[in-house]
Design a protein around this motif. Structure first.
Motif, mmCIF file in Angstrom:
data_model
loop_
_atom_site.group_PDB
_atom_site.id
_atom_site.type_symbol
_atom_site.label_atom_id
_atom_site.label_comp_id
_atom_site.label_asym_id
_atom_site.label_seq_id
_atom_site.Cartn_x
_atom_site.Cartn_y
_atom_site.Cartn_z
ATOM 1 N N UNK A 195 1.083 -1.306 0.282
ATOM 2 C CA UNK A 195 0.128 -0.464 0.036
ATOM 3 C C UNK A 195 0.789 1.271 -0.278
ATOM 4 N N UNK A 196 0.542 2.697 -0.964
ATOM 5 C CA UNK A 196 1.032 3.464 -0.454
ATOM 6 C C UNK A 196 0.749 4.201 0.267
ATOM 7 N N UNK A 197 1.438 5.147 0.900
ATOM 8 C CA UNK A 197 0.931 6.140 2.256
ATOM 9 C C UNK A 197 -0.701 6.344 2.215
ATOM 10 N N UNK A 198 -0.898 6.560 1.291
ATOM 11 C CA UNK A 198 -2.238 7.764 1.290
ATOM 12 C C UNK A 198 -3.254 6.797 1.213
ATOM 13 N N UNK A 199 -2.762 5.109 0.898
ATOM 14 C CA UNK A 199 -4.071 4.050 1.048
ATOM 15 C C UNK A 199 -4.192 3.921 2.953
ATOM 16 N N UNK A 200 -3.296 4.486 3.577
ATOM 17 C CA UNK A 200 -3.407 4.107 5.019
ATOM 18 C C UNK A 200 -3.527 4.811 5.888
ATOM 19 N N UNK A 201 -4.070 4.805 6.877
ATOM 20 C CA UNK A 201 -4.665 5.605 8.037
ATOM 21 C C UNK A 201 -3.825 6.115 8.873
ATOM 22 N N UNK A 202 -3.655 7.602 9.776
ATOM 23 C CA UNK A 202 -2.545 7.794 10.450
ATOM 24 C C UNK A 202 -1.701 7.272 10.957
ATOM 25 N N UNK A 203 -2.095 5.574 11.547
ATOM 26 C CA UNK A 203 -1.783 5.106 12.563
ATOM 27 C C UNK A 203 -0.737 4.599 11.940
ATOM 28 N N UNK A 204 -1.377 3.558 10.942
ATOM 29 C CA UNK A 204 -0.172 2.798 10.063
ATOM 30 C C UNK A 204 0.515 3.356 9.110
ATOM 31 N N UNK A 205 0.887 4.781 8.852
ATOM 32 C CA UNK A 205 2.115 5.438 8.396
ATOM 33 C C UNK A 205 2.794 5.310 8.958
ATOM 34 N N UNK B 65 8.284 4.295 12.187
ATOM 35 C CA UNK B 65 8.678 3.860 13.021
ATOM 36 C C UNK B 65 9.521 2.830 12.758
ATOM 37 N N UNK B 66 8.564 1.875 11.611
ATOM 38 C CA UNK B 66 10.063 0.784 11.025
ATOM 39 C C UNK B 66 11.306 1.075 9.707
ATOM 40 N N UNK B 67 10.961 2.473 9.111
ATOM 41 C CA UNK B 67 12.175 3.145 8.513
ATOM 42 C C UNK B 67 12.652 3.340 9.781
ATOM 43 N N UNK B 68 12.680 4.112 10.460
ATOM 44 C CA UNK B 68 13.459 4.488 11.782
ATOM 45 C C UNK B 68 14.537 3.305 12.262
ATOM 46 N N UNK B 69 14.095 1.774 11.881
ATOM 47 C CA UNK B 69 14.552 0.888 12.964
ATOM 48 C C UNK B 69 15.735 0.409 11.822
ATOM 49 N N UNK B 70 15.031 -0.114 10.783
ATOM 50 C CA UNK B 70 14.956 -0.965 9.690
ATOM 51 C C UNK B 70 16.801 -0.933 9.661
ATOM 52 N N UNK B 71 17.933 0.161 9.737
ATOM 53 C CA UNK B 71 19.323 -0.168 9.550
ATOM 54 C C UNK B 71 19.470 -0.906 10.715
#
Length: 274
Positions: free
Chosen positions: A156-166, A171-177
């Protein structure tokens, strides 16, 4: 399980300082203006943040909490004093070294989700590793997706996600590295109460189940209660410390700061220092 994502080019990151402290500040100062117009946003702050813990920084508006986070994360320069990430004194680094440190050793979650609208959730999550020329560890990605409840949302792209899901994607992006520390600045500020509670629960799970270190700035006592510890700040100075906070104890501490009374502390409370 080997969760190494990549090895950045250049010198290896220094090891933790051996004391269990992920981040620390010593006599950290930030001023704006000159002469009679000078404003002391931070005034000689000494504070430690432990590895593998979820710590909230809380204080009234204008207390210096966001300034402190920005200096600890290498997003702004200090007027005086020192800030350390592990063994590295970040206040002594040049621009290139700071950029490398923020890329390789620090993660960020902000009030604004800052997702790229043309990318899928998975592409947004893995972007930092790919921009650094690394290889995504699929096992670690799968762990993040499961822990953050993003299964079925990766395409899903961001526009297809709720605020909480975005925000969970952020958070996952912050943790991936697998950074040493994740700094979160009012991460639930744009969310309704239910979505905010979900995001805070996932941040706490990231600490308890994945061993991450999170430092969160918030003005919300209910949000602070998800942390293991609250550091209270007022007028640019550390004003108190709350262990195992509850919404009530966090609110009491914040009320004490607002009325300029001694900060309320609960649990095992210690004053910060060198």
């Amino acid at each position: 399980m080997d969760t190494t994502v990549y090895v950045p080019a250049g010198d290896p990151a220094p090891a933790p300082d051996g004391s269990g402290r992920a981040v620390r500040a010593r006599d950290l100062t930030k001023t704006y203006g000159r002469g009679e117009a000078v404003v002391r946003a931070l005034d000689g702050v000494d504070v430690d943040f432990e590895q593998g813990r979820f710590t909230a920084i809380m204080g009234p508006s204008g207390s210096g909490k966001s300034t402190l986070m920005h200096l600890l994360a290498g997003l702004d320069s200090a007027t005086g004093g020192q800030a350390f990430l592990g063994q590295t004194e970040i206040t002594g680094l040049g621009d290139k070294a700071l950029t490398r440190l923020r890329r390789d050793r620090v993660g960020f979650v902000f009030q604004q989700f800052n997702l790229l609208p043309m990318f899928t959730a998975e592409q947004n999550i893995t972007l930092p590793v790919e921009l650094a020329g690394g290889r995504v560890d699929q096992a670690w990605l799968a762990t993040l997706v499961e822990t953050l409840g993003l299964s079925g949302r990766l395409t899903h792209r961001p526009g297809e996600l709720s605020g909480g899901q975005q925000q969970r994607v952020a958070i996952a992006r912050a943790l991936i590295a697998q950074p040493e520390v994740v700094f979160a600045d009012e991460p639930t500020g744009n969310l309704d109460s239910r979505s905010g509670a979900e995001v805070l629960s996932f941040l706490r799970r990231s600490v308890r189940e994945l061993g991450r270190t999170i430092i969160m700035v918030t003005h919300d006592p209910s949000a602070a209660a998800y942390a293991d510890r609250v550091v209270l700040i007022a007028d640019g100075r550390i004003a108190g410390d709350i262990s195992d906070p509850t919404p009530e104890s966090a609110m009491a501490g914040l009320d004490a700061l607002r009325t300029l009374e001694p900060a309320v502390t609960t649990g095992t409370s210690t004053r910060t220092g060198a």
